[in-house]
Enzyme design. Sequence first.
Site, PDB file in Angstrom:
ATOM      1  N   CYS A 110       9.727  64.057 -45.944  1.00  0.00           N
ATOM      2  CA  CYS A 110      11.237  64.469 -45.952  1.00  0.00           C
ATOM      3  C   CYS A 110      12.406  63.621 -45.129  1.00  0.00           C
ATOM      4  CB  CYS A 110      11.055  65.385 -45.176  1.00  0.00           C
ATOM      5  SG  CYS A 110      12.533  66.621 -45.364  1.00  0.00           S
ATOM      6  N   CYS A 163      28.076  57.315 -37.251  1.00  0.00           N
ATOM      7  CA  CYS A 163      27.979  57.237 -38.869  1.00  0.00           C
ATOM      8  C   CYS A 163      29.651  57.719 -38.975  1.00  0.00           C
ATOM      9  CB  CYS A 163      27.346  58.635 -39.377  1.00  0.00           C
ATOM     10  SG  CYS A 163      27.322  59.596 -40.942  1.00  0.00           S
ATOM     11  N   CYS A 196      29.081  66.826 -35.138  1.00  0.00           N
ATOM     12  CA  CYS A 196      28.028  65.621 -34.946  1.00  0.00           C
ATOM     13  C   CYS A 196      28.038  65.185 -33.977  1.00  0.00           C
ATOM     14  CB  CYS A 196      27.556  65.721 -36.445  1.00  0.00           C
ATOM     15  SG  CYS A 196      25.986  64.211 -36.474  1.00  0.00           S
ATOM     16  N   CYS A 215      15.802  70.882 -49.328  1.00  0.00           N
ATOM     17  CA  CYS A 215      16.060  71.065 -48.305  1.00  0.00           C
ATOM     18  C   CYS A 215      17.047  71.359 -48.007  1.00  0.00           C
ATOM     19  CB  CYS A 215      15.096  70.665 -47.071  1.00  0.00           C
ATOM     20  SG  CYS A 215      15.083  71.061 -45.890  1.00  0.00           S
ATOM     21  N   CYS A 231       9.810  64.843 -40.652  1.00  0.00           N
ATOM     22  CA  CYS A 231      11.337  64.715 -41.227  1.00  0.00           C
ATOM     23  C   CYS A 231      12.365  63.389 -40.826  1.00  0.00           C
ATOM     24  CB  CYS A 231      11.825  65.756 -41.108  1.00  0.00           C
ATOM     25  SG  CYS A 231      11.365  67.625 -41.895  1.00  0.00           S
ATOM     26  N   CYS A 267      32.074  65.099 -39.218  1.00  0.00           N
ATOM     27  CA  CYS A 267      31.669  66.710 -39.156  1.00  0.00           C
ATOM     28  C   CYS A 267      31.289  67.173 -37.301  1.00  0.00           C
ATOM     29  CB  CYS A 267      30.039  66.451 -39.574  1.00  0.00           C
ATOM     30  SG  CYS A 267      29.401  65.567 -41.010  1.00  0.00           S
ATOM     31  N   ARG A 275      13.683  78.527 -42.372  1.00  0.00           N
ATOM     32  CA  ARG A 275      13.887  76.784 -41.027  1.00  0.00           C
ATOM     33  C   ARG A 275      13.849  77.235 -39.976  1.00  0.00           C
ATOM     34  NH1 ARG A 275      13.473  72.592 -42.371  1.00  0.00           N
ATOM     35  NH2 ARG A 275      11.389  72.483 -43.238  1.00  0.00           N
TER      36      ARG A 275
HETATM   37  N1  SAM Z   1      23.765  61.825 -41.833  1.00  0.00           N
HETATM   38  C1  SAM Z   1      22.994  62.983 -42.780  1.00  0.00           C
HETATM   39  C2  SAM Z   1      23.859  64.278 -43.400  1.00  0.00           C
HETATM   40  O1  SAM Z   1      24.676  64.789 -42.224  1.00  0.00           O
HETATM   41  O2  SAM Z   1      23.123  64.528 -44.768  1.00  0.00           O
HETATM   42  C3  SAM Z   1      21.687  63.171 -42.467  1.00  0.00           C
HETATM   43  C4  SAM Z   1      21.464  63.451 -40.839  1.00  0.00           C
HETATM   44  S1  SAM Z   1      22.582  64.803 -40.273  1.00  0.00           S
HETATM   45  C5  SAM Z   1      22.776  64.674 -38.644  1.00  0.00           C
HETATM   46  C6  SAM Z   1      21.502  66.717 -40.663  1.00  0.00           C
HETATM   47  C7  SAM Z   1      21.966  67.690 -40.560  1.00  0.00           C
HETATM   48  O3  SAM Z   1      21.960  68.067 -38.665  1.00  0.00           O
HETATM   49  C8  SAM Z   1      23.550  67.841 -41.097  1.00  0.00           C
HETATM   50  O4  SAM Z   1      23.539  68.678 -42.125  1.00  0.00           O
HETATM   51  C9  SAM Z   1      23.249  69.551 -40.171  1.00  0.00           C
HETATM   52  O5  SAM Z   1      23.268  70.946 -40.574  1.00  0.00           O
HETATM   53  C10 SAM Z   1      22.731  69.084 -38.812  1.00  0.00           C
HETATM   54  N2  SAM Z   1      23.147  68.968 -37.436  1.00  0.00           N
HETATM   55  C11 SAM Z   1      23.942  68.093 -37.014  1.00  0.00           C
HETATM   56  N3  SAM Z   1      24.773  68.597 -35.862  1.00  0.00           N
HETATM   57  C12 SAM Z   1      24.416  69.431 -35.700  1.00  0.00           C
HETATM   58  C13 SAM Z   1      24.594  69.857 -34.308  1.00  0.00           C
HETATM   59  N4  SAM Z   1      25.126  70.069 -33.118  1.00  0.00           N
HETATM   60  N5  SAM Z   1      23.385  72.076 -34.738  1.00  0.00           N
HETATM   61  C14 SAM Z   1      23.155  71.833 -35.546  1.00  0.00           C
HETATM   62  N6  SAM Z   1      22.812  71.136 -36.569  1.00  0.00           N
HETATM   63  C15 SAM Z   1      23.135  70.043 -36.276  1.00  0.00           C
HETATM   64 FE1  SF4 Z   2      26.943  62.055 -40.445  1.00  0.00          FE
HETATM   65 FE2  SF4 Z   2      26.186  63.229 -38.495  1.00  0.00          FE
HETATM   66 FE3  SF4 Z   2      27.747  64.304 -40.758  1.00  0.00          FE
HETATM   67 FE4  SF4 Z   2      25.062  63.536 -40.793  1.00  0.00          FE
HETATM   68  S1  SF4 Z   2      25.860  64.677 -39.670  1.00  0.00           S
HETATM   69  S2  SF4 Z   2      27.310  62.481 -42.233  1.00  0.00           S
HETATM   70  S3  SF4 Z   2      25.387  62.296 -39.015  1.00  0.00           S
HETATM   71  S4  SF4 Z   2      28.352  62.558 -38.743  1.00  0.00           S
END
Ligand code: SAM
Ligand code: SF4
Length: 323
Positions: free
Chosen positions: A138, A62, A69, A198, A107, A66, A270
Site C-alpha cells: 500500500c 509537505c 498534520c 484505502c 504501507c 492539513c 481499520r
Molecule cells: N501526504 C499524503 C496524503 O495526505 O494523502 C500521505 C500521507 S498523510 C500523513 C496520510 C493520512 O494520515 C492523512 O490523510 C490523515 O488522514 C492521516 N493523519 C495525518 N496526521 C494525522 C494525525 N495527527 N492524526 C490522525 N491521522 C492523521
Molecule cells: Fe501533507 Fe500531512 Fe496533508 Fe499528507 S496529511 S498532504 S503529509 S500535510
Amino acid sequence: MNARVESTVTDLRHDWQRGEILALFHQPFMDLMYRAQQVHRHYHDANAVQVSSLLSIKTGRCSEDCAYCPQSVRHRDADVEEHDLMPLDEVVAAAKQARASGATRFCMGAAWRRPKQRDLEPVLDMIRAVRELGMETCVTLGMLEADQVAQLREAGLDYYNHNLDTSPEFYGEIITTRTYQDRLDTLQHVREAGINVCCGGILGMGEDEDDRAGLLQSLANQPEHPESVPINMLVRVEGTPLAAAEELDPFEFVRTIAVARILMPRSQVRLSAGREHMSDELQALCFLAGANSIFYGEKLLTTPNPAADADRQLFARLGIHPA
Ligand code: SAM
Ligand code: SF4
Ligand code: DTB
C-alpha cells in the site's frame, strides 16, 4: 436469520441519505452494536483482525496545510524528524521486520502534495521489492494523475491510501490547499486502474456528528465502497493547529465504527491512528463494532503506536487471530 435481518445485512448500497445515517448514529448504543455485529458476522470472521505495518518513506516539509498534520511545512513548531526519500535497502529491511512480526500488508507513506516523476520511480522499485517478500503493498503519496496511477498498477501495487478525512462541509476548516473534489478525482483514477482503494478519515478534529455522518456518506456513496476504510482518532500533535482540539467522546468513536461497518459491510474497517491513547477495553469495543484491521508496530508515520508485543497480548486476551 429472519428475512428482515437478512435483507438489512446483505444490501450493498451507494445511495445513503444523511438522515438515514444520523438515524443509525442515534440508536441506543446496544441496538447499534447488535446491528453492526450482525452485519459484521455475515461478511467476516468475527475473530480475525488484519494487520498492516506503516513506514514513512519521506517525512516532513509537505506543502499542504492539513491542520492535523505535523508534516506540513506550515507547522514549523511540530517536531518531526524530516528526511528525504529513504533508500530502497532500508525500506526492504523495515518490511522484512514487519513481516517477521506478523504484518501481512506494508504501507509506505510520503509527505507529498503530489509526487513528481522523479519521486515516483524509486517508489515503484519499493513496491516491487516489498511484493517480492510476499507482502501486500500500500502507498500513500498524495494526489495522483491517471498516468501515475498506471505506473503504480504496473509495479503491482495492491492498495492506494487517500483519505477524505471529514465531511465536505467541514473540510474547508481543516485543509485549504486542495479541495474535496481533488481527492475524489485521485480516488477515481485509482479505482479505474483496478487498484484497491484505502480511504477513510479522522475523528476528533472538532467536527460534529453530522460531519461524521457526512464523512461516512461520502465514503459509502462512491461508485464502489473502498476496500479498506481507516478510521483515525486524531493524534493531537504539539505545534499543529489541532493540538488543543477537544477530546471526542470515545463512545462516539465506537458508534462511528459501527455505522461504517453497517454502511460498508464488505470493507475492512481499520482502527487506525490513536490507539496509543485507547484502553484495551475501548479497542475491544471497536472490534465488537466491526473494526477488523489495525496498524501493527511501534510507530505510525511520525507518532507512536502500541508495541507489537502489547497487541499480541491484547489479541490473545480477546481470542483474536491475525489475518
Ligand atoms: N501526504 C499524503 C496524503 O495526505 O494523502 C500521505 C500521507 S498523510 C500523513 C496520510 C493520512 O494520515 C492523512 O490523510 C490523515 O488522514 C492521516 N493523519 C495525518 N496526521 C494525522 C494525525 N495527527 N492524526 C490522525 N491521522 C492523521
Ligand atoms: Fe501533507 Fe500531512 Fe496533508 Fe499528507 S496529511 S498532504 S503529509 S500535510
Ligand atoms: C491512515 O488513514 N492513517 C495512517 C495511514 N492512513 C497512512 C497515518 C496515520 C498518521 C498518524 C500521525 C503520524 O504518525 O504522523
